[in-house]
Design an enzyme around this catalytic site. Structure first.
Site, mmCIF file in Angstrom:
data_model
loop_
_atom_site.group_PDB
_atom_site.id
_atom_site.type_symbol
_atom_site.label_atom_id
_atom_site.label_comp_id
_atom_site.label_asym_id
_atom_site.label_seq_id
_atom_site.Cartn_x
_atom_site.Cartn_y
_atom_site.Cartn_z
ATOM 1 N N ALA A 2 0.832 -1.206 0.000
ATOM 2 C CA ALA A 2 0.000 0.000 0.000
ATOM 3 C C ALA A 2 0.856 1.242 0.000
ATOM 4 O O ALA A 2 2.069 1.187 0.032
ATOM 5 C CB ALA A 2 -0.895 -0.012 1.230
ATOM 6 N N ASP A 159 2.888 -0.634 10.655
ATOM 7 C CA ASP A 159 2.524 -0.941 9.269
ATOM 8 C C ASP A 159 3.730 -1.602 8.615
ATOM 9 O O ASP A 159 4.635 -0.923 8.107
ATOM 10 C CB ASP A 159 2.131 0.353 8.548
ATOM 11 C CG ASP A 159 1.439 0.088 7.231
ATOM 12 O OD1 ASP A 159 1.755 -0.927 6.582
ATOM 13 O OD2 ASP A 159 0.575 0.892 6.835
ATOM 14 N N LEU A 160 3.749 -2.924 8.638
ATOM 15 C CA LEU A 160 4.916 -3.697 8.212
ATOM 16 C C LEU A 160 4.686 -4.227 6.804
ATOM 17 O O LEU A 160 3.950 -5.187 6.605
ATOM 18 C CB LEU A 160 5.169 -4.840 9.190
ATOM 19 C CG LEU A 160 5.304 -4.432 10.668
ATOM 20 C CD1 LEU A 160 5.536 -5.643 11.545
ATOM 21 C CD2 LEU A 160 6.413 -3.399 10.851
ATOM 22 N N GLU A 161 5.308 -3.576 5.841
ATOM 23 C CA GLU A 161 5.157 -3.979 4.450
ATOM 24 C C GLU A 161 6.443 -3.701 3.694
ATOM 25 O O GLU A 161 7.507 -3.507 4.302
ATOM 26 C CB GLU A 161 3.948 -3.288 3.821
ATOM 27 C CG GLU A 161 3.862 -1.788 4.068
ATOM 28 C CD GLU A 161 2.627 -1.176 3.433
ATOM 29 O OE1 GLU A 161 2.387 -1.414 2.253
ATOM 30 O OE2 GLU A 161 1.904 -0.437 4.133
ATOM 31 N N GLU A 162 6.368 -3.731 2.359
ATOM 32 C CA GLU A 162 7.574 -3.599 1.551
ATOM 33 C C GLU A 162 8.269 -2.265 1.806
ATOM 34 O O GLU A 162 7.597 -1.252 2.001
ATOM 35 C CB GLU A 162 7.208 -3.717 0.068
ATOM 36 C CG GLU A 162 6.692 -5.086 -0.317
ATOM 37 C CD GLU A 162 6.376 -5.179 -1.799
ATOM 38 O OE1 GLU A 162 6.658 -4.213 -2.553
ATOM 39 O OE2 GLU A 162 5.847 -6.205 -2.215
#
Length: 413
Positions: A2, A159-162
């Protein structure tokens, strides 16, 4: 997955003259850092429903005006990152040090003055995360503690994402930091948000859950973002939520109801980065699913985007400042308000002074037992109150801050 346009696309749009960037809000000056006033006593149901808001980018709307128009009481402020030049000190968007901030503090003060509150979101898509630069869970937690102390926060979102969630050492630091903060800040509400896929979450998301299990860490919820992954409307999203529920069950040994009580969703309103479309009707379907399954969280990206583009069709592009679908102002934010009303807070400040003594013999139900299993409708007595279970539970103490609202307080007895 996101936030692809933040800050990259937002900057590009600004250079094209398509949005107004506010470097500072709320009367920022060159004066020294000022602490934000303490949060008011809102319930955790509001943190569970708080939609994301970028306070310094993507043409931020006036938070107070949004509150007046919708009844919203909480926002998820995004994003806290490591400095773009490296280091282990918290900044907003990688460029504005938390230590000297007055702009975000002003936004928070205005929200609190109207009876609301905020959570801060750390991470997001892109940028350098503190878990990547701080080196250890302890150092990462110390950086985030600065944010908590600066703004007197009672809630924090990871918020753990790319690209961070592909880095096992960084995820170890983030989960470890979250556990430390949970232990050191009594009653803090912590959410963990990660990418969604058709089967719930991908390989890296599953590894993140295993890391949490290995460290013995349980947040108030694990939320997925079912968009930017080939989703087509609400049916695909609710299917992903069902699959994610199974993953939570198998990872932590929970039954379905307990897993839902720890599960959340973060949606993208309107046109997503990859060209998917999510309309008000899709939000309604997902809302119905979330409330009927007693899910723990319902949020979306973002308030900045919750308004119609000009022209309304927006040329088929994704924008950080509007939704690219036909809508009224704050149509999607209003779902958060509804969810907060459908999700009782875990604790409610007393409206009057309770009696100094209550005859225990008037309590309905047997005394609560930590080892016992309770199902929907079971009544127990605990600390001179009667409590009714809303779903299956074991070991969750009635009335304890940080639980998931399984016990309904029937009042003193």
């Amino acid at each position: 997955m996101a936030r692809r346009y933040v800050p990259i696309l937002a900057a590009a749009a600004a250079s094209a003259g398509l949005l107004s960037m506010f470097a500072f809000i709320g009367g920022a000056t060159a004066a020294g850092p000022a602490k934000s006033p303490a949060a008011t006593g809102i319930g955790s149901n509001w943190y569970a429903a708080a939609p994301y808001l970028m306070p310094l980018d993507n043409d931020p709307p006036d938070a107070g005006a949004v509150m007046d128009a919708t009844g919203l009481k909480a926002f998820q402020l995004a994003f806290v990152l490591a400095p773009n030049g490296g280091g282990c000190s918290p900044t907003w968007d990688g460029t504005k040090p938390v230590s000297t901030d007055t702009a975000v503090a002003g936004v928070i003060a205005a929200i609190r003055a109207k009876g609301g509150d905020v959570s801060a979101s750390v991470g997001g898509y892109g940028g350098t995360k503190l878990g990547q630069t701080c080196g250890t869970p302890e150092a990462t937690a110390a950086a985030y503690q600065q944010v908590i102390d600066k703004y007197a926060l009672k809630a924090l979102d990871f918020d753990l994402e790319e690209p961070e969630y592909e880095n096992s050492a960084a995820i170890h630091n983030e989960i470890g930091a979250a556990k430390i903060l949970q232990q050191n800040n009594q009653g803090i509400y912590i959410s963990v948000t990660t990418a969604g896929t058709a089967d719930g979450t991908g390989w890296f998301g599953k590894q993140m859950l295993n890391e949490a299990k290995g460290q013995g860490f349980t947040p108030d919820n694990f939320s997925i973002m079912p968009f930017d992954g080939g989703f087509n409307g609400a049916a695909a999203q609710t299917s992903a939520l069902t699959n994610f529920n199974s993953i939570l069950q198998s990872t932590f040994g929970w039954d379905s109801a307990t897993a839902y009580a720890h599960e959340g969703i973060s949606q993208m309103n309107g046109r997503s980065d990859s060209g998917e479309y999510f309309y008000q009707a899709d939000f309604q379907t997902v809302y119905d699913y979330a409330t009927s399954h007693h899910m723990a969280r319902f949020t979306n990206w973002s308030v900045n985007r919750d308004r119609q583009c000009t022209p309304p069709d927006n040329g088929g592009r994704t924008s950080g400042v509007c939704s690219s679908v036909a809508q009224g102002a704050w149509d999607f934010t209003k779902f958060s308000v509804r969810f907060a009303g459908a999700t009782p807070p875990t604790s409610t400040p007393p409206t009057s002074t309770p009696p100094t003594s209550v005859p225990p013999s008037t309590c309905a139900g047997t005394p609560w037992d930590r080892a016992a299993v309770y199902t929907n409708g079971t009544t127990v007595s605990y600390k001179a109150h009667s409590w009714k279970a809303k779903w299956w539970t074991q070991g969750e103490e009635p009335g304890t801050t940080g639980q998931w609202g399984v016990w309904q307080d029937l009042g003193p007895c």
